[in-house]
Design a protein around this motif. Structure first.
Motif, short mmCIF file in Angstrom:
data_model
loop_
_atom_site.label_atom_id
_atom_site.label_comp_id
_atom_site.label_asym_id
_atom_site.label_seq_id
_atom_site.Cartn_x
_atom_site.Cartn_y
_atom_site.Cartn_z
N PHE B 223 3.36 0.79 -80.19
CA PHE B 223 4.79 0.55 -80.07
C PHE B 223 5.05 -0.81 -79.46
N LYS B 224 4.31 -1.10 -78.38
CA LYS B 224 4.60 -2.32 -77.64
C LYS B 224 4.28 -3.56 -78.47
N VAL B 225 3.24 -3.49 -79.33
CA VAL B 225 2.92 -4.69 -80.11
C VAL B 225 3.58 -4.62 -81.49
N LYS B 254 3.69 -9.79 -76.06
CA LYS B 254 2.84 -9.33 -77.15
C LYS B 254 1.39 -9.74 -76.90
N ALA B 255 1.20 -11.00 -76.49
CA ALA B 255 -0.17 -11.44 -76.21
C ALA B 255 -0.76 -10.61 -75.08
N ALA B 256 0.05 -10.37 -74.03
CA ALA B 256 -0.48 -9.61 -72.89
C ALA B 256 -0.81 -8.18 -73.31
N THR B 257 0.05 -7.59 -74.15
CA THR B 257 -0.23 -6.21 -74.58
C THR B 257 -1.48 -6.17 -75.44
N PHE B 258 -1.64 -7.18 -76.29
CA PHE B 258 -2.87 -7.22 -77.08
C PHE B 258 -4.07 -7.40 -76.16
N ALA B 331 -9.42 -12.76 -82.01
CA ALA B 331 -8.09 -12.28 -81.64
C ALA B 331 -7.49 -13.15 -80.56
N MET B 332 -8.31 -13.53 -79.57
CA MET B 332 -7.81 -14.38 -78.48
C MET B 332 -7.32 -15.71 -79.05
N PHE B 333 -8.14 -16.30 -79.92
CA PHE B 333 -7.76 -17.59 -80.50
C PHE B 333 -6.48 -17.45 -81.30
N TYR B 334 -6.41 -16.38 -82.09
CA TYR B 334 -5.25 -16.20 -82.95
C TYR B 334 -3.98 -16.02 -82.13
N LEU B 335 -4.08 -15.25 -81.05
CA LEU B 335 -2.89 -15.02 -80.22
C LEU B 335 -2.40 -16.33 -79.62
N ALA B 336 -3.35 -17.19 -79.22
CA ALA B 336 -2.94 -18.49 -78.67
C ALA B 336 -2.25 -19.33 -79.74
N ALA B 337 -2.85 -19.37 -80.93
CA ALA B 337 -2.25 -20.17 -82.00
C ALA B 337 -0.88 -19.62 -82.37
N TYR B 338 -0.80 -18.29 -82.47
CA TYR B 338 0.46 -17.65 -82.85
C TYR B 338 1.53 -17.94 -81.81
N ALA B 339 1.15 -17.91 -80.53
CA ALA B 339 2.13 -18.18 -79.48
C ALA B 339 2.74 -19.56 -79.69
N PHE B 340 1.89 -20.57 -79.94
CA PHE B 340 2.42 -21.93 -80.10
C PHE B 340 3.35 -22.03 -81.30
N MET B 341 2.88 -21.54 -82.47
CA MET B 341 3.67 -21.80 -83.67
C MET B 341 4.95 -20.96 -83.67
N ASN B 342 4.87 -19.73 -83.16
CA ASN B 342 6.04 -18.88 -83.20
C ASN B 342 7.10 -19.35 -82.23
#
Lengths: 166, 487, 102, 393
Positions: B223-225, B254-258, B331-342
């Motif tokens: 739910f949270k993510v 979202k990153a923290a929940t992941f 997953a860690m790398f992706y979350l970082a990239a996603y954070a920047f672009m989003n």
């Protein structure tokens, strides 16, 4: 004796919980929920959790539910308006719920054989003193951090409830 | 037992970022009634300073890496990575908030205080090694986010967003908590390390029991993510919340929940991985598919990005399905990239949307390239990265995830995931076409020139996206190093 | 038999939790939906206390204590949100929360 | 085991009888005291000096027609007075009136039951009392009742905080949650009582406790829920006969409870204010003897004809009581009881006195007072106390 006590209050809790779900008026649900909380407090006593039992009454029944009733009174919330629900919910709702309950009960019964039993006085480590000691040693960090949560709750309620933004 | 078993000076340093953030938040809250808020950017500047301080704090904490507070926290590379990520997300949220709040006449210290508290909660979450501590961090982060989502309380949509976010979030909390209770029942502890030891140990509890606990936690965290089938709240919440808050919600929490998702499932539940793998497999696939196809139909850009964020949650779940250290690092790398672009994309939307957030539709981006070429160019970078074009962070994110999936022999999931990425390209390209090939709309021509804060808010994430795309190894090495130490 | 099997308590907890979930899914009044969430949290608390009895540890009680604090904080914020919603729309029916449907 | 049950039942009956009579007469005392404050005689017709007035009131309330308005929410309307009076009675169960006594070979506590979390129990039960009022206001389906109920629940929630904080400070000094041990920790003369105990006398928290107690029991100057000129009779507008009497009784029972709590927490419970060596055990004898002499004086020049006999009889009773207090066999349990009741009665008198003297708050003043003054002061007091306690240990 313990069995009778358990059965009585478990019965009250379940009936009141069903009442929470089926009543159409919020205040009736709220009063039923207080009933659930009260009977749970008695069951906590049976489990030797005297501090938690009292905290349950003070925090849940005495503070949280008062807030609920207060809001219901303030908004003068009336009975729920019935809408046409989707056919799926009507048809599948009750059977699904019963299936879920059966499954949960099965899991619990299967995981826990009957060898552990509860009797009043079987565990006396739930005194206020024991809780306080654990709270300020092992659980010092969560205890301190959770105070931040209360601060946020106060701040949030003020932010949302104040008349003007500036 | 002596008190030093539970707290010492080193523990306080390991807890430094949280301390800095919560003290600064309280300071902002107290300052709010004392200063004349029309005149200054004081609150924003202060919270920026606090966030930068916290960034250094987490570096200092990493220098003292190790368990803290009797095993409640585990300040390792994984925790530090996500701590820094959420703090950077915080900085990138504060920067566009300056102008946004001023435009809505809603600049208060409380907004920034709540933001800092939320980030503090996320820092607690990602560094906790104890389910109760994780739960408390999760709640600190969530409850302040509920308030932030409904911060513009005279706005009908914001109210509705806050309400839905709150109801669904609390519902999820109930499930998560029931999972915690069952873990406690099964193992007699809620410490992740000890729980793992109990599960793998000689008297291991019934696998059904652990399975039920894992399933309940999966529901709560799902739910949270906003993963399928628990994604229905995300579009309404992301659309209704104030835009900088949406940017924050879709990246930080979202990153923290992941992070806790990975930590819980890769430590405590890792031994029963064969059980949950099919479940996560289906959720990953359907999150990607449903998110991407629903996004095709959207005309509101915030809503479109909301659906795309469901799809991106699906990509991260692919990395989790891989069940390997490589997958965790991906997953860690992706979350970082996603954070920047989003967050960059949302910053552009917050810039365009104007007073009262009127302009959120696809057509409002028409002709932006003519009126504000720089804004359009930056948005292009973010969108290309979201698509996954090489030389951007998004490309390497997807690349590493699918590589990890292939290494774990998830061929079908990889193929379907790649197909999904192709579908996704379509709706991102629609925005690009709108910007470059149409006559300027009312919104594009009426857009204010970029302020300094906003420029920073756009250029920093763009730089981040490009750096991750050009020098991925800088971040990936650290992620790989810390993911293997997780257990 | 004078002692209660521990599984009875856990079954009761599971039943209450399921009823809470049912209330959340089937009820239309926002306040009742919120109360169903409280019911779920109460059910979880019963599990914690029961497991604390099983392990003869005080830890389970502390978790319950933390859950109570969280529930109280949630109630404060949640009811404030409900008040703002009611102020803007004068309805508490969850089906009316549809201003963002296309 | 059997003896325990018998003793418990006897205690239960005695306490119930004494308490309910006391509550009825508390109301008589209140009317008399206020009447004297306002220089008028008060109840005078039923019995000598209106002493049978409470009985007449009870008969009137019981025989009155029980009206059930047609528009109320019936179950809750009937449930509300019940919960109000039940919660008020419940908290008496853990209040000790005196030390352990031995009667006919059986030793027992002068208390129904001792909980080691008695203070928390009373807090819990009293926090449930709000429901009686809130539900009564809501179920009456009447806007005055609703507003009265809303005001009162808001008021009770707000004042519960300073009340609880004021309770915490003496608990820190006494280091227990059991009401019996609380008195045990204050054993000795007045300087051992929490109100004057070192390292930090709890005078401030005593005052806060009493103020908050006024608000919790909806007494003047905090009786806004039933502010007649704005809200008719507040939450019990729609109630009549015994249902009305239940609310009335609950209010007086709550007054008794909070007064007893103040005595136990701050005033040393049943401890005498100075040692028996300096004659504290003679105090009740002296007081009752003087009362008896005054009665004789009045009998010698009576305002009414009948008073010649009633006053004389009263005087004799007082003198007998004074004599009983001298008997060493009963002294051991009668003296503590006397001190406990004297202190509780003193606080109850303050309740009545204030009602006769002070005007009512305005609603916003009331809330502001709780949050902006009482709460911070209680907090500060608690902080100072806890630091001093930590420093001493």
């Amino acid at each position: 004796m313990d069995v009778v006590l358990f059965l009585i209050f478990a019965f009250i809790a379940v009936v009141a919980a069903i009442n929470v779900v089926v009543q159409t008026h919020p205040i009736a649900s709220a009063v039923s929920l207080i009933g659930v909380m009260g009977s749970l407090a008695i069951l906590y006593l049976l489990l030797g959790a005297e501090f938690i039992a009292v905290a349950q009454v003070i925090v849940y029944a005495g503070a949280v539910m008062v807030l609920f009733i207060f809001v219901i009174m303030l908004l003068n919330a009336g009975a729920e308006v019935k809408r046409g629900r989707s056919l799926l919910v009507q048809l599948l709702g009750a059977p699904l719920l019963i299936a879920l309950l059966g499954l949960l009960a099965y899991f619990v019964q299967r995981i826990f054989p009957r060898n552990v039993t509860v009797h009043f006085g079987g565990f006396t480590g739930g005194s206020a003193q024991a809780i306080g000691r654990a709270l300020f040693t092992t659980y010092l960090l969560p205890f301190e951090v959770i105070s931040l949560l209360i601060l946020i709750a106060i701040l949030g309620a003020i932010v949302l409830g104040r008349k003007e933004l500036d | 037992m002596p008190i030093s078993n539970f707290i010492n000076a080193g523990d306080l340093i390991r807890f430094l970022p949280e301390i800095i953030l919560s003290v600064a938040g309280t300071l902002l809250m107290v300052l709010d009634p004392l200063v004349n808020r029309r005149s200054s950017n004081l609150f924003g500047t202060l919270s920026l300073l606090a966030l930068i301080g916290a960034l250094f704090g987490s570096v200092a904490a990493y220098a003292q890496a190790g368990p803290a507070f009797g095993g409640m926290l585990s300040v390792d590379g994984f925790a530090t990575f996500f701590r820094m990520l959420v703090i950077v997300v915080g900085i990138l949220t504060v920067l566009p908030s300056y102008r946004f709040l001023a435009r809505q006449d809603a600049e208060t210290g409380e907004y920034h205080a709540l933001l800092l508290y939320s980030i503090a909660g996320q820092c607690v979450m990602v560094s906790a090694n104890d389910l109760i501590m994780i739960f408390i961090g999760l709640e600190i982060s969530s409850i302040s986010s509920y308030v932030l989502a409904g911060y513009l309380r005279d706005d009908k949509r914001a109210n509705e967003a806050a309400l839905k976010y709150f109801l669904l979030g609390s519902f999820a909390t109930g499930f998560f908590l029931y999972g915690v209770a069952l873990i406690y029942g099964a193992t007699g502890t809620v410490n992740l390390t000890l729980a793992r030891a109990a599960i793998t140990g000689a008297n291991s509890p019934s696998p059904v029991f652990i399975g039920v606990a894992a399933a309940l936690m999966f529901v709560g965290l799902g739910f949270k993510v906003s993963a399928w089938p628990f994604q229905m709240w995300a579009p309404d919440v992301y659309q209704g919340a104030p835009t900088p808050v949406t940017a924050f919600l879709s990246t930080g929490p979202k990153a923290a929940t992941f992070a806790i998702f990975l930590r819980i499932f890769m430590t405590a539940f890792e031994p029963i991985g064969n059980g949950w793998e099919p479940l996560v497999w289906i959720c990953a696939l359907l999150s990607m598919t449903i998110g991407n196809f629903a996004a095709l139909l959207q005309s509101n850009v915030k809503r479109l990005l909301a659906y795309s964020s469901i799809a991106h949650a699906g990509y991260v779940l692919v990395a989790l399905t891989a069940r390997s250290d490589v997958g965790t690092a991906a997953a860690m790398f992706y979350l970082a990239a996603y954070a920047f672009m989003n967050i960059g994309a949302f910053a552009v939307i917050s810039h365009i949307s104007g007073k009262g957030e009127r302009y959120q539709n696809l057509e409002d981006f028409a002709g932006l390239a003519q009126k504000q070429p720089m804004t359009a160019a930056l948005l292009t970078i973010f969108l290309l990265s979201l698509i996954g074009v090489p030389l951007t962070g998004g490309f390497f994110g997807k690349f590493y995830i699918f590589k990890a999936a292939l290494e774990s022999h998830l061929v079908w999931l990889t193929v379907l995931g790649l197909l999904n990425s192709a579908v996704a390209a379509y709706y991102y390209l629609r925005i690009l076409v709108m910007m470059y090939m149409h006559e300027p709309s009312e919104a594009a021509s009426g857009a204010e020139p970029l302020t300094v804060g906003l420029k920073a808010a756009l250029i920093l994430p763009a730089l981040g996206t490009l750096i991750l795309g050009i020098f991925p190894s800088w971040v990936l090495d650290f992620a790989g190093k810390s993911s293997s130490l997780l257990k | 038999m004078t002692q209660v099997p521990i599984s009875w308590f856990l079954t009761l907890s599971a039943v209450l939790f399921a009823l809470g979930v049912a209330g959340f899914l089937f009820r239309r009044s926002i306040i009742t939906v919120f109360m169903s969430i409280e019911l779920m949290l109460n059910a979880v608390n019963l599990s914690f206390v029961t497991f604390a009895y099983e392990y003869k540890q005080v830890n389970g009680h502390l978790f319950t204590f933390f859950v109570m604090v969280v529930a109280a904080a949630e109630a404060a914020v949640g009811l404030a949100i409900i008040l703002t919603v009611f102020k803007n729309r004068a309805t508490l029916n969850i089906d009316d929360m549809d201003s963002m449907k296309d | 085991m059997d003896a325990f049950i018998v003793i418990t039942i006897i205690k239960l009956l005695v306490i119930a009888f004494v308490l309910l009579t006391a509550v009825a007469y508390l109301q008589w005392v209140e009317r008399k005291v206020i009447a004297h404050i306002q220089v008028r005689p008060g109840p005078y017709r039923v019995g000598p000096h209106g002493l049978l007035q409470p009985l007449a009131d009870v008969i009137k309330l019981v025989t009155k027609e029980g009206l059930l308005p047609s528009y109320v929410n019936r179950p809750l309307y009937l449930f509300a007075p019940f919960i109000a009076v039940a919660m008020a009675l419940l908290s008496i169960a853990v209040i000790p009136f005196g030390p352990t006594i031995t009667v006919a070979g059986y030793s027992t506590w002068m208390q129904l039951t001792d909980l080691n979390i008695g203070v928390l129990f009373i807090l819990a039960v009293s926090s449930m009392g709000v429901y009686g009022i809130a539900l009564a206001g809501w179920s009456s389906n009447n806007k005055y009742a609703l507003l009265g109920g809303l005001r009162s629940s808001a008021q009770m929630i707000s004042y519960e905080l300073p009340l609880a904080l004021a309770i915490v400070s003496p608990l820190l000094l006494s280091n227990t949650l059991s009401l019996r041990d609380l008195v045990g920790s204050q054993a000795g003369d007045i300087f051992h009582w929490n109100i004057l105990k070192l390292p930090f006398p709890q005078i401030v928290s005593f005052i806060i406790f009493v103020i908050a107690a006024f608000a919790e029991t909806n007494r003047i100057p905090f009786d806004l829920p039933e502010a007649e000129n704005e809200l008719v009779a507040g939450f019990h507008t729609e109630y009549s006969s015994m249902k009305f009497a239940s609310f009335f009784m609950a209010e007086y029972l709550n007054m008794v409870t909070v007064s007893a709590m103040a005595t136990l927490l701050f005033l040393g419970g049943w401890e005498a204010p100075w040692p028996a060596a300096y004659g504290s055990s003679l105090v009740p004898t002296v007081i009752f003897a003087i009362a008896g002499l005054i009665a004789f004086y009045h009998a010698s020049n009576p305002p009414h004809k009948l008073d010649r006999y009633t006053f004389a009889a009263t005087g004799v009773i007082f003198l007998i009581i004074a004599a009983i207090f001298l008997a060493p066999i009963v002294q051991s349990w009668l003296l503590p009881l006397f001190w406990f009741l004297a202190k509780t009665g003193l606080i109850l008198f303050v309740f009545i006195w204030i009602r006769g003297t002070l005007p009512r708050f305005r609603y916003d003043q009331l809330m502001g007072f709780a949050w902006k003054f009482l709460f911070p002061v209680a907090m500060l007091n608690l902080l100072v106390t806890s630091f001093l306690v930590a420093w001493r240990s």
